[in-house]
Enzyme design. Structure first.
Site, PDB file in Angstrom:
ATOM      1  N   TYR A 222       0.946  -1.011   0.165  1.00 36.24           N
ATOM      2  CA  TYR A 222       0.123   0.059   0.080  1.00 36.24           C
ATOM      3  C   TYR A 222       1.223   1.189   0.018  1.00 36.24           C
ATOM      4  CZ  TYR A 222      -4.968  -0.592  -0.007  1.00 36.24           C
ATOM      5  OH  TYR A 222      -6.374  -0.621  -0.484  1.00 36.24           O
TER       6      TYR A 222
ATOM      7  N   GLU B 259      -0.484   4.970  -0.429  1.00 35.77           N
ATOM      8  CA  GLU B 259      -1.278   6.000  -0.652  1.00 35.77           C
ATOM      9  C   GLU B 259      -0.313   7.315  -0.054  1.00 35.77           C
ATOM     10  OE1 GLU B 259      -5.080   6.610   1.279  1.00 35.77           O
ATOM     11  OE2 GLU B 259      -5.727   4.386   0.480  1.00 35.77           O
TER      12      GLU B 259
ATOM     13  N   ASP C 240      -5.879  15.256 -23.779  1.00 36.01           N
ATOM     14  CA  ASP C 240      -5.880  14.011 -23.412  1.00 36.01           C
ATOM     15  C   ASP C 240      -5.307  13.355 -24.617  1.00 36.01           C
ATOM     16  OD1 ASP C 240      -6.447  11.274 -23.115  1.00 36.01           O
ATOM     17  OD2 ASP C 240      -8.618  11.480 -22.901  1.00 36.01           O
TER      18      ASP C 240
ATOM     19  N   THR D 151      -2.848   7.464 -21.313  1.00 32.99           N
ATOM     20  CA  THR D 151      -2.436   6.211 -20.993  1.00 32.99           C
ATOM     21  C   THR D 151      -1.126   6.007 -21.245  1.00 32.99           C
ATOM     22  OG1 THR D 151      -2.877   5.497 -23.224  1.00 32.99           O
ATOM     23  CG2 THR D 151      -4.819   5.378 -21.913  1.00 32.99           C
TER      24      THR D 151
ATOM     25  N   LYS E 218      -1.014   2.656 -24.876  1.00 32.44           N
ATOM     26  CA  LYS E 218      -1.344   2.805 -26.490  1.00 32.44           C
ATOM     27  C   LYS E 218       0.136   2.976 -27.220  1.00 32.44           C
ATOM     28  CE  LYS E 218      -5.893   3.960 -25.235  1.00 32.44           C
ATOM     29  NZ  LYS E 218      -7.226   4.752 -25.088  1.00 32.44           N
TER      30      LYS E 218
ATOM     31  N   ARG F 211      -0.453  -1.156 -19.017  1.00 32.78           N
ATOM     32  CA  ARG F 211      -1.744  -0.798 -18.907  1.00 32.78           C
ATOM     33  C   ARG F 211      -1.622   0.369 -17.689  1.00 32.78           C
ATOM     34  NH1 ARG F 211      -5.895  -1.745 -21.590  1.00 32.78           N
ATOM     35  NH2 ARG F 211      -4.816  -3.082 -22.858  1.00 32.78           N
TER      36      ARG F 211
HETATM   37  C1  LIG Z   1      -8.105   4.805 -24.479  1.00 34.71           C
HETATM   38  C2  LIG Z   1      -8.655   6.450 -23.904  1.00 34.71           C
HETATM   39  C3  LIG Z   1      -8.887   6.800 -22.688  1.00 34.71           C
HETATM   40  C4  LIG Z   1      -9.166   5.616 -21.618  1.00 34.71           C
HETATM   41  O1  LIG Z   1      -8.125   5.022 -21.328  1.00 34.71           O
HETATM   42  P1  LIG Z   1      -8.245   3.566 -20.372  1.00 34.71           P
HETATM   43  O2  LIG Z   1      -7.077   3.341 -19.990  1.00 34.71           O
HETATM   44  O3  LIG Z   1      -8.805   2.390 -21.066  1.00 34.71           O
HETATM   45  O4  LIG Z   1      -8.938   4.028 -19.206  1.00 34.71           O
HETATM   46  C5  LIG Z   1      -9.065   7.908 -22.328  1.00 34.71           C
HETATM   47  N1  LIG Z   1      -9.067   8.929 -23.287  1.00 34.71           N
HETATM   48  C6  LIG Z   1      -8.696   8.823 -24.672  1.00 34.71           C
HETATM   49  C7  LIG Z   1      -8.756   9.627 -25.592  1.00 34.71           C
HETATM   50  C8  LIG Z   1      -8.680   7.385 -24.833  1.00 34.71           C
HETATM   51  O5  LIG Z   1      -8.224   7.087 -26.282  1.00 34.71           O
END
Ligand SMILES: *Cc1c(COP(=O)(O)O)cnc(C)c1O
Length: 478
Positions: free
Chosen positions: A64, A66, A241, A270, A273, A279
């Protein structure tokens, strides 16, 4: 790194797991076999390195932690501090950010952290201060009502879903759609491109607290300098994002006006990707928002995942190497080769092409819905996902588009020649598939007809394309 060490590591791990629950070991082995065999064109997926994967399977999972580095609510976090600090340092250096928060468990969680940080920064709310000072479990219902009243319906302006925006940018199925009064900007119907004058107009009319840029299915670059000017003109906080294209930013393919980090107040992503890490999620920001961002746990996040932070540190170290820039450039070169190959064969692409890692095919010219196309391609060994196109007449479930991306196949080493061959396979399947009919004889949006011999033939060709490019060549489980 010797082939031997990586094979031994994974084999030994499976042996240990097999002794307890053999079905889990079998499923893990089967997953590797499946991934090795499939032509993976899912734009949001990739293959993390063995070092990244191995960094997750250990006793950091038991801790843990936090709090933040050096300020934990639990004793004995010195080793977690080491890996969290390393991951944050690599992230800051890689992206040129003043602050990096590497605890978010996913992209959605990173966005929640950012939203709350912006609300806390921008909205005067005693209830929010109280909420932040206590554990979430200690808040009464009255506290939550006060919070809701004081935060009100703050406004968010983001990209519309069918233009390629993401659910977390203020849409109903996500909490952001309930937290914010949302309006969205779309793309120009003629070109499929973002029309910055229209975004500016929407911002002037709506006066959002937050302007969000970033997407999951827009095949072009976004000019973040212009978006920041729009945000500034209405006093909005500018959030980007970059979940999908973080690898292209890390690899310096997106620079200048197209690099979000120098232009945005706050950037979320993320890590799994195009960035090719474990992940997870991450938030980057300047010093002004850093303290609020660091409150992500426990405000909206469960306890940090130290084993994943260790893997983030490994993957971010990999992304700082010169060969990652080469990888990022090849992702884009491959997407362009794929787009060119499809266009030459007569496919219709949203925006007419790509300048990032993804291509969006409008399959309505083949007489198909996205769902029919997705299934027919899957029958033929080609893994994609259906996706809405702008003003999609078939809605978000059936859709009229197929989204394909190159980060995963580029990791395997496929290049322009293989992308052209892939375009040929996709075109073959789509042009040989016809829409089916329902039991009443009416046209179906889900049923389709594809000669199994064609699917089998394409499947063979897809497998042949992959043969020279083994996935995880250093890992032999046999
Ligand atoms: C994939 C994605 C997310 C979410 O990611 P997770 O790891 O699945 O929660 C958020 N914003 C955008 C633009 C994405 O393409």
């Amino acid at each position: 790194m010797s082939r031997n060490a990586e094979s031994t590591a994974f084999r030994s791990a499976l042996e240990v797991i097999r002794a307890v629950e053999p079905r889990v070991a079998d499923a893990i082995g089967a997953e590797l076999a499946d991934q090795r065999e499939s032509l993976k064109l899912i734009a949001s997926e990739n293959y993390a390195s063995p070092a990244t994967l191995l960094a997750m399977g250990n006793w950091f999972s038991d801790k843990y932690a936090e709090g933040t580095v050096g300020r934990r609510f639990y004793a004995g976090c010195q080793n977690v501090d080491t890996v969290e600090a390393l991951a944050a340092e690599h992230a800051r250096e890689l992206f040129g950010a003043a602050h990096a928060y590497v605890q978010p468990h996913s992209g959605i969680d990173a966005n929640l952290v950012a939203f709350w940080a912006i609300l806390a920064d921008r909205v005067e709310s005693p209830a929010l201060k109280k909420a932040q000072a206590r554990h979430v479990n200690d808040l009464t219902e009255a506290d939550w009502f006060a919070l809701r009243r004081e935060l009100g319906d703050q406004r968010m302006l983001g990209m519309s879903l069918d233009a390629g925006g993401h659910l977390t940018h203020g849409f109903r199925p996500n909490i952001s759609g309930k937290m914010f009064d949302q309006r969205s900007y779309g793309t120009d119907p003629a070109t499929g491109l973002i029309d910055y004058d229209r975004v500016a107009e929407a911002a002037r009319e709506f006066r959002p607290l937050i302007l969000v840029a970033g997407y999951s299915a827009y095949p072009r670059k976004v000019n973040f300098r212009i978006m920041r000017e729009i945000a500034d003109s209405v006093g909005a906080t500018f959030m980007v994002d970059m979940a999908h294209f973080a690898g292209l930013v890390a690899g310096k393919v997106f620079t200048g006006d197209f690099d979000p980090v120098p232009h945005a107040h706050i950037v979320t992503t993320t890590t799994h990707k195009s960035l090719r890490g474990p992940r997870g999620g991450m938030v980057l920001c300047g010093p002004e928002l850093a303290d609020q961002v660091d409150r992500g746990c426990p405000m909206v996040l469960g306890g940090p995942l130290p084993h994943v932070m260790a893997a983030k540190a490994v993957a971010l170290a990999e992304a700082r190497r010169p060969d990652f820039a080469d990888y990022a450039q090849r992702i884009v070169d491959n997407a362009q080769a794929l787009a060119d190959g499809l266009l030459r064969r007569g496919a219709t692409l949203v925006t007419g092409g790509t300048d990032n890692h993804l291509v969006l095919i409008d399959v309505s010219n083949y007489g198909l819905t996205g769902r029919q196309a997705e299934q027919a391609l899957l029958d033929s060994g080609i893994v994609t996902n259906r996706n809405a196109v702008p003003q999609d007449p078939n809605g978000a479930w059936y859709t009229s588009g197929i989204r394909i991306g190159t980060p995963a196949l580029t990791t395997r080493g496929l290049g322009a020649t293989e992308m052209d061959a892939t375009a040929e396979l996709i075109h073959t399947v789509l042009s040989q598939t016809t829409a089916g009919t329902g039991p009443d004889g009416a046209a179906s949006k889900a049923k389709y007809v594809l000669d199994p011999a064609v699917a089998e033939q394409v499947g063979k060709q897809a497998a042949d394309l992959l043969t020279p490019f083994p996935l995880y060549p250093t890992v032999d489980l046999a």
